[in-house]
Each structure stands twice: as structure tokens, then as C-alpha cells.
Design an enzyme around this catalytic site. Structure first.
Site, PDB file in Angstrom:
ATOM      1  N   ALA A  38       0.680  -1.052  -0.122  1.00 60.49           N
ATOM      2  CA  ALA A  38       0.005   0.059   0.038  1.00 60.49           C
ATOM      3  C   ALA A  38       0.972   1.375   0.074  1.00 60.49           C
ATOM      4  O   ALA A  38       0.366   2.413  -0.502  1.00 60.49           O
ATOM      5  CB  ALA A  38      -0.897   0.185   1.242  1.00 60.49           C
ATOM      6  N   ARG A  50      -1.525   0.593   7.624  1.00 61.79           N
ATOM      7  CA  ARG A  50      -0.974   1.052   9.134  1.00 61.79           C
ATOM      8  C   ARG A  50      -0.378   2.049   9.369  1.00 61.79           C
ATOM      9  O   ARG A  50       0.047   2.126  10.553  1.00 61.79           O
ATOM     10  CB  ARG A  50      -0.136  -0.347   9.164  1.00 61.79           C
ATOM     11  CG  ARG A  50      -0.991  -1.763   9.320  1.00 61.79           C
ATOM     12  CD  ARG A  50      -0.040  -2.938   9.250  1.00 61.79           C
ATOM     13  NE  ARG A  50      -0.800  -4.043   9.440  1.00 61.79           N
ATOM     14  CZ  ARG A  50      -1.490  -4.497   8.343  1.00 61.79           C
ATOM     15  NH1 ARG A  50      -1.271  -3.991   7.074  1.00 61.79           N
ATOM     16  NH2 ARG A  50      -2.456  -5.501   8.278  1.00 61.79           N
ATOM     17  N   ILE A 117      -4.726  -3.372  -4.410  1.00 58.61           N
ATOM     18  CA  ILE A 117      -5.997  -3.707  -5.009  1.00 58.61           C
ATOM     19  C   ILE A 117      -6.416  -2.551  -5.900  1.00 58.61           C
ATOM     20  O   ILE A 117      -7.556  -2.522  -6.401  1.00 58.61           O
ATOM     21  CB  ILE A 117      -7.180  -3.987  -3.910  1.00 58.61           C
ATOM     22  CG1 ILE A 117      -7.212  -3.041  -2.935  1.00 58.61           C
ATOM     23  CG2 ILE A 117      -6.734  -5.252  -3.208  1.00 58.61           C
ATOM     24  CD1 ILE A 117      -8.250  -3.043  -1.870  1.00 58.61           C
ATOM     25  N   HIS A 135      -3.998 -10.007  -3.689  1.00 55.01           N
ATOM     26  CA  HIS A 135      -5.045  -9.595  -2.998  1.00 55.01           C
ATOM     27  C   HIS A 135      -6.350  -9.266  -3.742  1.00 55.01           C
ATOM     28  O   HIS A 135      -7.276  -8.577  -3.291  1.00 55.01           O
ATOM     29  CB  HIS A 135      -4.636  -8.624  -1.606  1.00 55.01           C
ATOM     30  CG  HIS A 135      -3.771  -9.183  -0.734  1.00 55.01           C
ATOM     31  ND1 HIS A 135      -3.024  -8.571   0.081  1.00 55.01           N
ATOM     32  CD2 HIS A 135      -3.451 -10.595  -0.401  1.00 55.01           C
ATOM     33  CE1 HIS A 135      -2.364  -9.334   0.753  1.00 55.01           C
ATOM     34  NE2 HIS A 135      -2.665 -10.680   0.534  1.00 55.01           N
ATOM     35  N   CYS A 143     -19.084 -12.544  -8.710  1.00 55.60           N
ATOM     36  CA  CYS A 143     -19.779 -13.396  -7.704  1.00 55.60           C
ATOM     37  C   CYS A 143     -19.212 -14.501  -7.134  1.00 55.60           C
ATOM     38  O   CYS A 143     -18.339 -15.125  -7.668  1.00 55.60           O
ATOM     39  CB  CYS A 143     -21.070 -14.113  -8.642  1.00 55.60           C
ATOM     40  SG  CYS A 143     -21.862 -15.393  -7.938  1.00 55.60           S
ATOM     41  N   SER A 209       5.830  -1.880   1.882  1.00 56.71           N
ATOM     42  CA  SER A 209       4.903  -3.004   2.539  1.00 56.71           C
ATOM     43  C   SER A 209       5.554  -3.161   3.965  1.00 56.71           C
ATOM     44  O   SER A 209       6.794  -3.093   4.153  1.00 56.71           O
ATOM     45  CB  SER A 209       5.071  -4.273   1.704  1.00 56.71           C
ATOM     46  OG  SER A 209       4.106  -5.345   2.715  1.00 56.71           O
ATOM     47  N   ASN A 234      11.040   1.557   2.638  1.00 59.10           N
ATOM     48  CA  ASN A 234      10.072   1.707   3.224  1.00 59.10           C
ATOM     49  C   ASN A 234      10.186   2.772   4.247  1.00 59.10           C
ATOM     50  O   ASN A 234      11.484   2.716   4.912  1.00 59.10           O
ATOM     51  CB  ASN A 234       9.388   0.334   3.822  1.00 59.10           C
ATOM     52  CG  ASN A 234       8.145   0.294   4.439  1.00 59.10           C
ATOM     53  OD1 ASN A 234       7.308   0.413   3.328  1.00 59.10           O
ATOM     54  ND2 ASN A 234       7.620   0.300   5.566  1.00 59.10           N
TER      55      ASN A 234
HETATM   56  P1  NAD Z   1       0.485  -1.464   5.079  1.00 57.71           P
HETATM   57  O1  NAD Z   1      -0.393  -0.394   5.268  1.00 57.71           O
HETATM   58  O2  NAD Z   1       0.430  -2.761   6.140  1.00 57.71           O
HETATM   59  O3  NAD Z   1       2.106  -0.954   4.979  1.00 57.71           O
HETATM   60  C1  NAD Z   1       2.411   0.240   4.128  1.00 57.71           C
HETATM   61  C2  NAD Z   1       3.881   0.461   4.323  1.00 57.71           C
HETATM   62  O4  NAD Z   1       4.231   1.498   3.604  1.00 57.71           O
HETATM   63  C3  NAD Z   1       4.095   1.077   6.029  1.00 57.71           C
HETATM   64  O5  NAD Z   1       4.885   0.536   6.640  1.00 57.71           O
HETATM   65  C4  NAD Z   1       4.466   2.484   5.735  1.00 57.71           C
HETATM   66  O6  NAD Z   1       5.291   2.988   6.572  1.00 57.71           O
HETATM   67  C5  NAD Z   1       4.810   2.472   4.130  1.00 57.71           C
HETATM   68  N1  NAD Z   1       4.740   3.630   3.486  1.00 57.71           N
HETATM   69  C6  NAD Z   1       3.492   4.302   3.158  1.00 57.71           C
HETATM   70  N2  NAD Z   1       3.604   5.389   2.423  1.00 57.71           N
HETATM   71  C7  NAD Z   1       5.215   5.290   1.937  1.00 57.71           C
HETATM   72  C8  NAD Z   1       5.913   6.304   1.211  1.00 57.71           C
HETATM   73  N3  NAD Z   1       5.294   7.389   0.448  1.00 57.71           N
HETATM   74  N4  NAD Z   1       7.040   6.068   1.260  1.00 57.71           N
HETATM   75  C9  NAD Z   1       7.839   5.112   1.759  1.00 57.71           C
HETATM   76  N5  NAD Z   1       6.855   4.184   2.832  1.00 57.71           N
HETATM   77  C10 NAD Z   1       5.691   4.519   2.663  1.00 57.71           C
HETATM   78  O7  NAD Z   1       0.213  -2.171   3.626  1.00 57.71           O
HETATM   79  P2  NAD Z   1       0.614  -3.494   3.008  1.00 57.71           P
HETATM   80  O8  NAD Z   1       2.061  -4.059   3.628  1.00 57.71           O
HETATM   81  O9  NAD Z   1       0.509  -3.546   1.412  1.00 57.71           O
HETATM   82  O10 NAD Z   1      -0.328  -4.501   3.687  1.00 57.71           O
HETATM   83  C11 NAD Z   1      -1.634  -4.508   3.862  1.00 57.71           C
HETATM   84  C12 NAD Z   1      -2.693  -4.859   2.879  1.00 57.71           C
HETATM   85  O11 NAD Z   1      -3.090  -3.454   2.392  1.00 57.71           O
HETATM   86  C13 NAD Z   1      -2.362  -5.496   1.639  1.00 57.71           C
HETATM   87  O12 NAD Z   1      -3.026  -6.770   1.645  1.00 57.71           O
HETATM   88  C14 NAD Z   1      -3.353  -4.590   0.670  1.00 57.71           C
HETATM   89  O13 NAD Z   1      -4.175  -5.559   0.090  1.00 57.71           O
HETATM   90  C15 NAD Z   1      -3.956  -3.586   1.141  1.00 57.71           C
HETATM   91  N6  NAD Z   1      -4.182  -2.054   0.997  1.00 57.71           N
HETATM   92  C16 NAD Z   1      -4.017  -1.950  -0.491  1.00 57.71           C
HETATM   93  C17 NAD Z   1      -4.236  -0.494  -0.774  1.00 57.71           C
HETATM   94  C18 NAD Z   1      -4.101  -0.258  -2.071  1.00 57.71           C
HETATM   95  O14 NAD Z   1      -4.352  -1.074  -3.092  1.00 57.71           O
HETATM   96  N7  NAD Z   1      -3.462   1.109  -2.600  1.00 57.71           N
HETATM   97  C19 NAD Z   1      -4.559   0.392   0.329  1.00 57.71           C
HETATM   98  C20 NAD Z   1      -4.473  -0.139   1.527  1.00 57.71           C
HETATM   99  C21 NAD Z   1      -4.375  -1.266   1.847  1.00 57.71           C
END
Ligand code: NAD
Length: 263
Positions: A38, A50, A117, A135, A143, A209, A234
Site C-alpha cells: 500500500a 497501518r 488492489i 489480494h 459473484c 509494505s 519503506n
Molecule cells: P501496510 O499499510 O501494512 O504498509 C504500508 C507501508 O508503507 C508502511 O510500513 C508505511 O510506513 C509505508 N509507506 C507508506 N507510504 C510510504 C511512502 N510514500 N514511502 C515509503 N514508505 C511508505 O500495507 P501492506 O504491507 O500493503 O499490507 C496491507 C494490505 O493493504 C495489503 O493486503 C493490501 O491489499 C492492502 N491495501 C491496499 C491498498 C491499495 O491497493 N492501494 C491500500 C490500503 C491497503
């Protein structure tokens, strides 16, 4: 956090070295795979889960079993979906996405495994067959029984005022966004594809991530154990920083744009 922007835009020494190393590894690699979360999309205006202010700080996720079992949960899921939809619909690929698309065009990136997503890798010009979505995808629905695809406009036009969604016109099954919820089985073909490319990679880039959502977060470890160099970009620490060959705690867009410029 010391950022790449510190010093009025002048790159700090250690960060410059890290980005130079990343550029060199991108130049040299036989098979580079990006694994995105994300964080790559926050620069496109989509909140992550998060970070402070992220989605989970505002509302608890709806488990798959609750969605299937409880009509009120389904209404709540669709209420949330359409509350967020303007944000997703307006989002455009950000600098991290375009950096990856440039690498792909220049044959320096071979596959993207994404937890996202939002369809932004596809929107950046990367071909569907070079992207594995672990995901699912929130820009359409299907469906749960017969897999018939539905567009969001079709669903929105049929939602009742209390957000009761339509049932499948083909089989009467439940319609859900084409995403994988907590507690829902992972998609088998996508898991197999991600496993294969992670094992084949000799450079594996984790971008944005938190690496806490399993089984997706297992792929960087698989790549490392099967011989890839592991790079994590990150802004916060992750549980896999200690096994990585290079960790850059900074903003994704500027780091990736600079790294790609140096390839
Ligand atoms: P997460 O929210 O757990 O982690 C995101 C990480 O990215 C965090 O550690 C944060 O510090 C870091 N981050 C955020 N913006 C940043 C930037 N500009 N530069 C550097 N680091 C940055 O997300 P995840 O690990 O992808 O896992 C959670 C779930 O979130 C996934 O399963 C996904 O399906 C879902 N999700 C997706 C979206 C999307 O499609 N954009 C949005 C929200 C959540």
C-alpha cells in the site's frame, strides 16, 4: 527519519550511496521482481492500512466469514466501498509506479507481485501478464459462487438506500468486490505465480509494505533464501529488514525515480 529531501533537496551522503547501489544492482540483475504494498500508492492519495491515519486506524476490517454470514456486514462492506470509491477512482499512478513502468519498458524489471488492489500498476502501463495481484482488485466485483464479473456502476445503480447489494443475476450468489478479505482463501494461481517468480528472481525489491500480512509477506524471504538480493524500500522498519541486503528507509517516489535515473 532523515529523508532524501533533507538539506534543501541535496542528497545526503549515505542515502546517495544506497541509491547508487540500487541503480547498479538494477543494471546488473538478470531477473528483477518488485513486490509492492500500500505504501507505493500513498503518493497517489490512497491511504495505506497501518501508517498513522491509515485505514485500520479508523475502522476494523470485515472478515470474509462475516461478509458471507451476515447481511448487515455485506451492507457495511458496500457502504465502505462506495465511501472510498471516489478516492480510488481519482487516483493516478504515482512516481513509484511510473519508475517501475520505466524499468519494465527498459527490460530492467521482469515482474510485479502486488498486494495492492487499486489497479495502479496496470494504469501505469505495465501489462496484465507481468502483474500478479495477491489480494485481488477493487475496481470491479464478482459473484462468489459462479465468478461472473460485475462492474461497480452496475452494482451502484442497483444498491438500495440502505446499501443492500444486488445478488448475482446468473446464479443468485453473493456479489463482492474482487478482493481477498481477511479469512478468505488466497487465489491459487496467483500464489503459484508469485512463488515461481520469487524463486527465479536474482533481485527482489520490496516497495511500501509493512511485511506483516501473511502469506504474502513470505515471498521476500523465499526470494532471499533462493538466492536473490533483497532490497526493502519503506519509510518505517519492517520485520524483514535484518535479512535484507539493502534497506532504504525513505520516501518511495524520490528513491525510485533517482534509482531508475541512474540505471
Ligand atoms: P501496510 O499499510 O501494512 O504498509 C504500508 C507501508 O508503507 C508502511 O510500513 C508505511 O510506513 C509505508 N509507506 C507508506 N507510504 C510510504 C511512502 N510514500 N514511502 C515509503 N514508505 C511508505 O500495507 P501492506 O504491507 O500493503 O499490507 C496491507 C494490505 O493493504 C495489503 O493486503 C493490501 O491489499 C492492502 N491495501 C491496499 C491498498 C491499495 O491497493 N492501494 C491500500 C490500503 C491497503
Amino acid at each position: 527519519m532523515t529523508s532524501i529531501f533533507d538539506g534543501g533537496g541535496i542528497l545526503q551522503g549515505q542515502r546517495r550511496n544506497q541509491v547508487d547501489i540500487l541503480s547498479a544492482w538494477l543494471r546488473d540483475a538478470r531477473c528483477t521482481v518488485a513486490f509492492t504494498g500500500a505504501g507505493i500508492s500513498t503518493e497517489s492519495g490512497i491511504p495505506d492500512f497501518r501508517s498513522p491515519g491509515g485505514i485500520w486506524t479508523k475502522m476494523a476490517p470485515i472478515e470474509f466469514s462475516d461478509f458471507v454470514r451476515d447481511e448487515e456486514m455485506r451492507k457495511e462492506a458496500w457502504r465502505r466501498k462506495f465511501a472510498m470509491d471516489a478516492t480510488f477512482a481519482a487516483a493516478k499512478p504515482g512516481p513509484g509506479h511510473t519508475a517501475l513502468a520505466d524499468l519494465m519498458t527498459n527490460d530492467r524489471l521482469h515482474h510485479v507481485i502486488t498486494q495492492n488492489i487499486d489497479n495502479l500498476h496496470q494504469d501505469s502501463g505495465i501489462a496484465d501478464d507481468a502483474i500478479t495481484e495477491l489480494h485481488g482488485n477493487t475496481t470491479y466485483a464478482h459473484c462468489l459462487s459462479c465468478r461472473k464479473r460485475y462492474e461497480l456502476d452496475w452494482i451502484q445503480s442497483r444498491l438500495t438506500p440502505d446499501f443492500t447489494p444486488p445478488d448475482c443475476s446468473e446464479c443468485g450468489g453473493l456479489i463482492k468486490t474482487a478482493t481477498i478479505s481477511f479469512g478468505q482463501a488466497m487465489p491459487e494461481a496467483e500464489m503459484a505465480s508469485a512463488d515461481e517468480v520469487a524463486r527465479d528472481a536474482d533481485l527482489f525489491l520490496v516497495i511500501g509494505s509493512s511485511l506483516v500480512v501473511y502469506p504474502a509477506a513470505g515471498f521476500p524471504t523465499i526470494a532471499k533464501q533462493t538466492g536473490a538480493r533483497l532490497v526493502i524500500i519503506n519509510r518505517e522498519e519492517t520485520p524483514q529488514d535484518e535479512i535484507a541486503d539493502l534497506v532504504i528507509h525513505d520516501e518511495i517516489g524520490p528513491v525510485m525515480q533517482l534509482a531508475v535515473a541512474g540505471v
